[in-house]
Design a protein around this motif. Structure first.
Motif, PDB file in Angstrom:
ATOM      1  N   MET A 119      52.746  47.441  27.979  1.00  0.00           N
ATOM      2  CA  MET A 119      52.917  46.847  29.293  1.00  0.00           C
ATOM      3  C   MET A 119      53.109  47.926  30.356  1.00  0.00           C
ATOM      4  SD  MET A 119      55.802  44.156  30.673  1.00  0.00           S
ATOM      5  CE  MET A 119      55.632  43.114  29.215  1.00  0.00           C
ATOM      6  N   GLU A 120      53.866  48.968  30.004  1.00  0.00           N
ATOM      7  CA  GLU A 120      54.090  50.056  30.947  1.00  0.00           C
ATOM      8  C   GLU A 120      52.774  50.730  31.328  1.00  0.00           C
ATOM      9  OE1 GLU A 120      57.057  52.076  33.229  1.00  0.00           O
ATOM     10  OE2 GLU A 120      57.181  50.319  31.920  1.00  0.00           O
ATOM     11  N   ILE A 121      51.911  50.937  30.336  1.00  0.00           N
ATOM     12  CA  ILE A 121      50.610  51.550  30.601  1.00  0.00           C
ATOM     13  C   ILE A 121      49.766  50.641  31.490  1.00  0.00           C
ATOM     14  CG2 ILE A 121      48.425  52.254  29.550  1.00  0.00           C
ATOM     15  CD1 ILE A 121      50.067  53.109  27.083  1.00  0.00           C
ATOM     16  N   SER A 122      49.747  49.362  31.173  1.00  0.00           N
ATOM     17  CA  SER A 122      48.912  48.417  31.918  1.00  0.00           C
ATOM     18  C   SER A 122      49.367  48.281  33.358  1.00  0.00           C
ATOM     19  CB  SER A 122      48.926  47.045  31.226  1.00  0.00           C
ATOM     20  OG  SER A 122      48.409  47.131  29.921  1.00  0.00           O
ATOM     21  N   ILE A 123      50.650  48.063  33.551  1.00  0.00           N
ATOM     22  CA  ILE A 123      51.160  47.896  34.913  1.00  0.00           C
ATOM     23  C   ILE A 123      51.040  49.205  35.683  1.00  0.00           C
ATOM     24  CG2 ILE A 123      53.228  47.361  36.279  1.00  0.00           C
ATOM     25  CD1 ILE A 123      53.996  45.364  34.141  1.00  0.00           C
ATOM     26  N   GLY A 124      51.204  50.324  34.987  1.00  0.00           N
ATOM     27  CA  GLY A 124      51.014  51.620  35.641  1.00  0.00           C
ATOM     28  C   GLY A 124      49.589  51.802  36.138  1.00  0.00           C
ATOM     29  N   ALA A 125      48.617  51.376  35.334  1.00  0.00           N
ATOM     30  CA  ALA A 125      47.215  51.489  35.756  1.00  0.00           C
ATOM     31  C   ALA A 125      46.933  50.596  36.953  1.00  0.00           C
ATOM     32  CB  ALA A 125      46.301  51.117  34.587  1.00  0.00           C
ATOM     33  N   LEU A 126      47.548  49.422  36.979  1.00  0.00           N
ATOM     34  CA  LEU A 126      47.341  48.507  38.098  1.00  0.00           C
ATOM     35  C   LEU A 126      47.975  49.044  39.379  1.00  0.00           C
ATOM     36  CD1 LEU A 126      47.970  45.181  36.175  1.00  0.00           C
ATOM     37  CD2 LEU A 126      45.826  45.830  37.256  1.00  0.00           C
ATOM     38  N   THR A 127      49.176  49.581  39.283  1.00  0.00           N
ATOM     39  CA  THR A 127      49.813  50.132  40.486  1.00  0.00           C
ATOM     40  C   THR A 127      49.052  51.353  40.995  1.00  0.00           C
ATOM     41  OG1 THR A 127      51.360  51.393  39.102  1.00  0.00           O
ATOM     42  CG2 THR A 127      52.096  49.248  39.911  1.00  0.00           C
ATOM     43  N   ALA A 128      48.498  52.141  40.080  1.00  0.00           N
ATOM     44  CA  ALA A 128      47.697  53.295  40.494  1.00  0.00           C
ATOM     45  C   ALA A 128      46.435  52.858  41.223  1.00  0.00           C
ATOM     46  CB  ALA A 128      47.326  54.136  39.268  1.00  0.00           C
ATOM     47  N   ALA A 129      45.970  51.628  40.918  1.00  0.00           N
ATOM     48  CA  ALA A 129      44.761  51.102  41.571  1.00  0.00           C
ATOM     49  C   ALA A 129      45.072  50.417  42.894  1.00  0.00           C
ATOM     50  CB  ALA A 129      44.068  50.113  40.642  1.00  0.00           C
ATOM     51  N   GLY A 130      46.350  50.337  43.278  1.00  0.00           N
ATOM     52  CA  GLY A 130      46.701  49.769  44.575  1.00  0.00           C
ATOM     53  C   GLY A 130      47.539  48.513  44.549  1.00  0.00           C
ATOM     54  N   PHE A 131      47.822  47.963  43.362  1.00  0.00           N
ATOM     55  CA  PHE A 131      48.677  46.787  43.274  1.00  0.00           C
ATOM     56  C   PHE A 131      50.132  47.170  43.550  1.00  0.00           C
ATOM     57  CE2 PHE A 131      45.050  45.431  40.797  1.00  0.00           C
ATOM     58  CZ  PHE A 131      45.004  44.052  40.892  1.00  0.00           C
ATOM     59  N   ARG A 132      50.845  46.308  44.256  1.00  0.00           N
ATOM     60  CA  ARG A 132      52.292  46.438  44.317  1.00  0.00           C
ATOM     61  C   ARG A 132      52.856  46.165  42.922  1.00  0.00           C
ATOM     62  NH1 ARG A 132      54.371  48.557  49.162  1.00  0.00           N
ATOM     63  NH2 ARG A 132      53.125  47.776  50.918  1.00  0.00           N
ATOM     64  N   PRO A 133      53.976  46.796  42.551  1.00  0.00           N
ATOM     65  CA  PRO A 133      54.486  46.617  41.182  1.00  0.00           C
ATOM     66  C   PRO A 133      54.682  45.162  40.773  1.00  0.00           C
ATOM     67  CG  PRO A 133      55.574  48.472  42.207  1.00  0.00           C
ATOM     68  CD  PRO A 133      54.733  47.836  43.280  1.00  0.00           C
ATOM     69  N   HIS A 134      55.244  44.322  41.649  1.00  0.00           N
ATOM     70  CA  HIS A 134      55.480  42.930  41.250  1.00  0.00           C
ATOM     71  C   HIS A 134      54.161  42.167  41.128  1.00  0.00           C
ATOM     72  CE1 HIS A 134      55.187  42.438  45.627  1.00  0.00           C
ATOM     73  NE2 HIS A 134      54.957  41.151  45.402  1.00  0.00           N
ATOM     74  N   ARG A 135      53.166  42.537  41.935  1.00  0.00           N
ATOM     75  CA  ARG A 135      51.859  41.888  41.819  1.00  0.00           C
ATOM     76  C   ARG A 135      51.101  42.397  40.598  1.00  0.00           C
ATOM     77  NH1 ARG A 135      49.128  39.548  46.532  1.00  0.00           N
ATOM     78  NH2 ARG A 135      50.736  38.879  47.991  1.00  0.00           N
ATOM     79  N   ALA A 136      51.304  43.656  40.258  1.00  0.00           N
ATOM     80  CA  ALA A 136      50.714  44.195  39.030  1.00  0.00           C
ATOM     81  C   ALA A 136      51.276  43.454  37.821  1.00  0.00           C
ATOM     82  CB  ALA A 136      51.011  45.684  38.915  1.00  0.00           C
ATOM     83  N   ALA A 137      52.576  43.202  37.837  1.00  0.00           N
ATOM     84  CA  ALA A 137      53.199  42.462  36.742  1.00  0.00           C
ATOM     85  C   ALA A 137      52.629  41.048  36.643  1.00  0.00           C
ATOM     86  CB  ALA A 137      54.709  42.410  36.936  1.00  0.00           C
ATOM     87  N   ARG A 138      52.452  40.396  37.800  1.00  0.00           N
ATOM     88  CA  ARG A 138      51.893  39.043  37.798  1.00  0.00           C
ATOM     89  C   ARG A 138      50.454  39.054  37.293  1.00  0.00           C
ATOM     90  NH1 ARG A 138      53.532  34.762  36.576  1.00  0.00           N
ATOM     91  NH2 ARG A 138      55.389  35.265  37.811  1.00  0.00           N
ATOM     92  N   ALA A 139      49.696  40.072  37.676  1.00  0.00           N
ATOM     93  CA  ALA A 139      48.307  40.174  37.214  1.00  0.00           C
ATOM     94  C   ALA A 139      48.254  40.304  35.697  1.00  0.00           C
ATOM     95  CB  ALA A 139      47.626  41.371  37.878  1.00  0.00           C
TER      96      ALA A 139
END
Length: 220
Positions: A119-139
């Protein structure tokens, strides 16, 4: 020399029995028989069946996410969409190899700190792509729950892993004979729901990821 009985061995044995007995037939007594021990010996490790299911789910999760952990943020070939797509395909592929795999996995709790790494890797990749952390988690949670729910429904249609045998309840020709005259659209829907489930999964996953891009990538 006797094999040391521990939580991991019990969970692996339970997973090995799933295709034979299914979730309903999976009892601590049956697992104890497979391990050649008395059932009370298992209660030293699991107070009840739910604790066992949690351990089984943890083992499954670590198996299905091992490629992601090994590859890191570049898993899937690059980009957050590729990572989510590859992750969901891996989850589905793993669960489909076990009878009732979706039911075993859904609603359980991960027991090991190592289970947090994917999960840390996935959410990290999403935030690096421009997602806010809470939106990355929701995604991440959105595609994850879509995949688990889809597999649960898919395995009700094709309950035997690796076999094309279809539960007669979902026989498409029978549904058309029984309901086609009065409910033609519902029959068409059934063909979509219960026909080519692999294609249906891919169609749905693309729709979910497109929705994530449209609604979660930008904004607060």
């Amino acid at each position: 020399m006797a094999t040391k009985l521990d939580r991991k061995l019990v969970a692996e044995t339970a997973l090995g029995l799933l295709n034979e007995v299914g979730l309903e037939g999976l009892t601590l007594r049956r697992i104890a028989k497979e391990l050649n021990v008395q059932a009370p010996a298992l209660y030293w490790h699991f107070k009840n069946k739910q604790e066992l299911l949690d351990e089984m789910a943890t083992e499954l999760y670590e198996r299905m996410t091992a490629p992601l952990v090994a590859a890191g943020p570049g898993y899937g070939g690059g980009g957050w969409k590729a990572l989510l797509t590859a992750s969901c395909r891996g989850i589905r592929r793993t669960l489909l190899t076990y009878r009732d795999g979706g039911k075993v996995f859904g609603g359980t709790r991960m027991n090991h700190s190592a289970s947090m790494q994917p999960m840390e890797i996935s959410i990290g990749a999403l935030t690096a792509a421009g997602f806010r952390p809470h939106r990355a988690a929701r995604a991440w949670f959105t595609v994850y729950t879509y995949t688990i729910g889809y597999v649960v429904e898919e395995q009700s249609v094709f309950p035997v892993p690796g076999e094309p045998w279809r539960d007669p309840t979902y026989d498409l020709d029978d549904r058309e004979r029984r309901y086609g005259a009065d409910f033609p659209l519902t029959v068409v829907a059934g063909e979509e729901f219960f026909g080519d489930t692999a294609r249906g999964f891919e169609d749905g996953l693309r729709a979910v990821i497109a929705g994530i891009e449209a609604t979660l990538l930008h904004g607060e």
